[in-house]
Scaffold this motif. Sequence first.
Motif, PDB file in Angstrom:
ATOM      1  N   LYS A 271      36.442-124.027  46.728  1.00 34.39           N
ATOM      2  CA  LYS A 271      35.602-125.204  46.119  1.00 34.39           C
ATOM      3  C   LYS A 271      34.360-124.719  45.379  1.00 34.39           C
ATOM      4  O   LYS A 271      33.786-123.381  45.614  1.00 34.39           O
ATOM      5  N   LYS A 272      33.999-125.101  44.237  1.00 34.42           N
ATOM      6  CA  LYS A 272      33.022-124.825  43.441  1.00 34.42           C
ATOM      7  C   LYS A 272      31.730-125.106  44.174  1.00 34.42           C
ATOM      8  O   LYS A 272      31.267-125.818  44.660  1.00 34.42           O
ATOM      9  N   ARG A 273      30.900-123.758  43.958  1.00 34.19           N
ATOM     10  CA  ARG A 273      29.506-123.651  44.731  1.00 34.19           C
ATOM     11  C   ARG A 273      28.659-123.012  43.727  1.00 34.19           C
ATOM     12  O   ARG A 273      29.051-122.173  42.882  1.00 34.19           O
ATOM     13  N   TRP A 274      27.475-123.269  43.774  1.00 32.24           N
ATOM     14  CA  TRP A 274      26.316-122.682  42.951  1.00 32.24           C
ATOM     15  C   TRP A 274      25.768-121.404  43.699  1.00 32.24           C
ATOM     16  O   TRP A 274      25.316-121.626  44.937  1.00 32.24           O
ATOM     17  N   PHE A 275      25.791-120.357  43.362  1.00 33.51           N
ATOM     18  CA  PHE A 275      25.270-119.046  43.825  1.00 33.51           C
ATOM     19  C   PHE A 275      24.058-118.470  43.356  1.00 33.51           C
ATOM     20  O   PHE A 275      23.761-118.741  42.116  1.00 33.51           O
ATOM     21  N   THR A 276      22.957-117.989  43.759  1.00 37.38           N
ATOM     22  CA  THR A 276      21.854-117.478  43.475  1.00 37.38           C
ATOM     23  C   THR A 276      21.745-115.935  44.290  1.00 37.38           C
ATOM     24  O   THR A 276      21.859-115.977  45.637  1.00 37.38           O
TER      25      THR A 276
END
Length: 357
Positions: A271-276
Amino acid sequence: MEPEGDNRLLQDVLTRADNETCADCGNPEPDWASLTLGVFVCQACSLLHRSIPHISRVKSVQDTWDASDVELMAAMGNNVAKAKYEQKVPAFYYRPKHTDCKLLREQWIRAKYERNEFEFIEKQEPYSAGYREGFLWKRGRDNGQFLSRKFILSEREGALKYFNKHDARDPKAVMKIETLNATFQPAKIGNPCGLQITYLKDNSTRNIFVYHSDAKEMVDWFNAIRAARFHYLQVAYPGASDEELVPKLTRNFMREGFMEKTGPKHTEGFKKRWFTMDDRRLMYFKDPTPTPAAKYSSAVRRTVTPSCLACHRPFKVTTGTMASPSSRLTGSSCLPARLRLSNETGSRPFRGSSIAR
């Protein structure tokens, strides 16, 4: 002296150790100079100097120079100018690098040469008093619309608060200085003065996005947060030096962008996730859409602690932004290259997708 001789003398002045980097951002090999201030600057900073023509007049070092201008540069130079214009810079004040956004670099230049903030301490009151109150435009969590909100930063209370209504008695959110972070994100927020404020609530990372139409006002808020953090850490870690504390005041993201990851069970799809990722933590957010910025306000789903490449031991970090005194510098000289993604169900693979610096 002939023009060619003047230019040769200028090149000799430019090769002095103090003039080998930009006086304002540290960029190597500056190729411009301010004839009125006597400093050598890079091309990017020279454009910012042009915005204060009543203070600074710039010229390329490749042009033909008059003898009088060369004599001024020889008598001044970056070190002499810094001794004057940066003589009282507070330890907490953010000194921009050439990689920082235009807003920070421009306000640093104006603070030094136009407002003379670091020659007269009383001019630093807006960000050093320990208390700041005002209105900022804050992005709404649900509709992404920016609305005016009252903010109060109080060192005495150890918190940054904001209120949904101008006359409200109780704050909508209380952000403890202990866990507070701020970083300029103009592209993400869609405003040159856009500031992302991060804090912990119920052991989850939260984000709010704010801006002010006045650039100085926004940079003053940023440095006021840094000042509050600095004074808090001085009390929390009385044995630490300024050199140890300053890097802990605020953190920029080293990288951020999309990656795809599986769920707790290996049978689940990616699943697409936003990483920092900053210098201590890798985090990802459940909402897959990084814009509009309101989507960022969801709580972080997982924090991953980097481990030392040499000894493979994870860095010791508390739920705040600074390790305990005994482990404060653990791993500071190591490379945080190995990232362990694990929880009670075991390791979880992830794959990158357009990670951006």
